[in-house]
Design a protein around this motif. Sequence first.
Motif, PDB file in Angstrom:
ATOM      1  N   CYS A  96       0.859  -1.182   0.000  1.00 20.59           N
ATOM      2  CA  CYS A  96       0.000   0.000   0.000  1.00 20.59           C
ATOM      3  C   CYS A  96       0.895   1.232   0.000  1.00 20.59           C
ATOM      4  O   CYS A  96       1.946   1.238   0.644  1.00 20.59           O
ATOM      5  CB  CYS A  96      -0.914   0.016   1.222  1.00 20.59           C
ATOM      6  N   LEU A  98      -0.065   4.153   1.195  1.00 22.60           N
ATOM      7  CA  LEU A  98      -0.323   4.957   2.383  1.00 22.60           C
ATOM      8  C   LEU A  98       0.183   4.194   3.607  1.00 22.60           C
ATOM      9  O   LEU A  98       0.552   3.015   3.494  1.00 22.60           O
ATOM     10  CB  LEU A  98      -1.822   5.257   2.522  1.00 22.60           C
ATOM     11  N   SER A 109      -0.929  -4.934   4.042  1.00 23.74           N
ATOM     12  CA  SER A 109      -0.651  -3.612   3.457  1.00 23.74           C
ATOM     13  C   SER A 109       0.786  -3.170   3.710  1.00 23.74           C
ATOM     14  O   SER A 109       1.350  -2.409   2.940  1.00 23.74           O
ATOM     15  CB  SER A 109      -1.627  -2.560   4.001  1.00 23.74           C
ATOM     16  N   TYR A 147      -8.777  -5.129  -0.037  1.00 28.84           N
ATOM     17  CA  TYR A 147      -7.979  -5.523   1.143  1.00 28.84           C
ATOM     18  C   TYR A 147      -6.681  -4.733   1.288  1.00 28.84           C
ATOM     19  O   TYR A 147      -6.506  -4.050   2.280  1.00 28.84           O
ATOM     20  CB  TYR A 147      -7.702  -7.033   1.174  1.00 28.84           C
ATOM     21  N   ASN A 148      -5.752  -4.837   0.316  1.00 20.38           N
ATOM     22  CA  ASN A 148      -4.605  -3.914   0.323  1.00 20.38           C
ATOM     23  C   ASN A 148      -4.959  -2.797  -0.666  1.00 20.38           C
ATOM     24  O   ASN A 148      -6.122  -2.645  -1.024  1.00 20.38           O
ATOM     25  CB  ASN A 148      -3.306  -4.626  -0.073  1.00 20.38           C
ATOM     26  N   ALA A 176      -7.912   3.660  -1.739  1.00 22.05           N
ATOM     27  CA  ALA A 176      -7.732   4.946  -1.062  1.00 22.05           C
ATOM     28  C   ALA A 176      -7.615   6.072  -2.080  1.00 22.05           C
ATOM     29  O   ALA A 176      -7.601   7.248  -1.701  1.00 22.05           O
ATOM     30  CB  ALA A 176      -6.497   4.905  -0.163  1.00 22.05           C
ATOM     31  N   LYS A 199     -10.489  10.059   3.510  1.00 21.07           N
ATOM     32  CA  LYS A 199     -10.147   9.813   4.913  1.00 21.07           C
ATOM     33  C   LYS A 199     -10.150  11.072   5.766  1.00 21.07           C
ATOM     34  O   LYS A 199     -10.202  10.999   6.984  1.00 21.07           O
ATOM     35  CB  LYS A 199      -8.776   9.131   5.001  1.00 21.07           C
TER      36      LYS A 199
HETATM   37  S1  SF4 Z   1      -6.207   1.564   5.631  1.00 26.31           S
HETATM   38 FE1  SF4 Z   1      -6.151   1.187   3.401  1.00 26.31          FE
HETATM   39  S2  SF4 Z   1      -5.007   2.920   2.604  1.00 26.31           S
HETATM   40 FE2  SF4 Z   1      -4.573   2.847   4.774  1.00 26.31          FE
HETATM   41  S3  SF4 Z   1      -2.699   1.612   4.991  1.00 26.31           S
HETATM   42 FE3  SF4 Z   1      -4.442   0.215   5.193  1.00 26.31          FE
HETATM   43  S4  SF4 Z   1      -4.784  -0.591   3.123  1.00 26.31           S
HETATM   44 FE4  SF4 Z   1      -3.537   1.261   2.943  1.00 26.31          FE
END
Ligand code: SF4
Length: 306
Positions: A96, A98, A109, A147-148, A176, A199
Motif C-alpha cells: 500500500c 499509504l 498492506s 484488502y490492500n 484509497a 479519509k
Molecule cells: S487503511 Fe487502506 S489505505 Fe490505509 S494503509 Fe491500510 S490498506 Fe492502505
Amino acid sequence: MNTASLQCNVCPHACMLPPGATGRCRARKNYTGKEITSDTPGMPWIRDACHRHPVSGIFPSNYGIVTSLALDPIEKKPLKLFCPGSYILSAGSFGCNLGCPFCQNHSISTSDGSEFVSEDNRLTPEELVRIAVDTKSRGNIGIAFTYNEPLVGYEYVLDTARLAHEQSLKTVLVTAGCINKPVAKQVLPYIDALNIDLKSFRNDVYRNILGGDLDTVRSFIETACTMCHVELTTLIVPGMNDTEEEMTQICDYITSLPNGADIPLHISRFFPRHRMTDRPPTDVSTILNLHRLASARLKHVFTGNM
Ligand code: SF4
Ligand code: SF4
C-alpha cells in the motif's frame, strides 16, 4: 548492466528506484537488468506479465499474488447502491502506498511480500476470472480488488478486469484513491464500481498521519465519478476528523461533484488497532450526529462498523 535509477509515476510519492529497489508501497520494484528476463528463475508470473506489458523497468512484485480471497456480500465492500443483495469474489494482494496507523489489514498492506510470493499464492488473471465464473452459481457477480491498495499493482487489476468484462462479470475497486490521473484513466474504463476512501479533508492529516496527498485523492474521485458508480467512505477517528466542521467540508465537496448529492457516503466508526491504540473507539453519538448532519446535504448516507 544498467544502474540508472527510475522514477515510479503511479502515485505522488514519485519514488526514485535504483535497480533491484522497491518503492514506499513495497509492491513496485525496479526490475531493470538481469532480474526480469524471459527465464527469470522462480518467478514465472513476472515473466508472463512481462509478455503482456512492455515493462520499462518498474513493475509490481505483487502481480498475480493473491493473499486473500473470499466471496463477500457486496455491502461489505461497502457498496450499498450497486447490485444490492449480490456477492462478489474479493481478492487482495500485498502493499500500500499509504501508511494509515489504524490499518485493519496491516499484515498485508505493510508487507514486502516475502512471506507471500510463492506458487501457492499465485493466481493469473485467467485463473482468477475462471474462479469468478465458477462461483456465479453461488450469487457471484464479479471480482472486487480490495484488502490492500489494489492500484499499486494496477497492471494486474487491468489485465484481470479486461478479461472479467469479456465474461460479463462486474468489476469493483476498493481504494484509497491516492493514485495519479494517468493510471486512473487507464484502469477506470474497465471498472464498474468503486468505494473510495475520503479519509479527511485536511492536507496535513493526509501528509503527516496517513502518508498520502489530499489533492491526488480529490482528483481521483473527480475522475472516477464521471466514469463509474462511486461510493465514498470516511472513517471517523476521534481527534483526527470527527468535527462537524470537517464533515461539512466533506459534504460541500461531495455536492460540488457531478451528481454529487446522489453519491453515497459511508460514515464509519473507528476502533483502536495497529499503531493507533492511544484513543477509544468513536462514540456512537458522534457517528449519529455526523450522519444527521450529512443526511441534510446528501441523499444516501450510511453508518458503518456500528
Ligand atoms: S487503511 Fe487502506 S489505505 Fe490505509 S494503509 Fe491500510 S490498506 Fe492502505
Ligand atoms: S506506487 Fe509505490 S513505488 Fe510507485 S511512487 Fe507510489 S509508493 Fe512509490
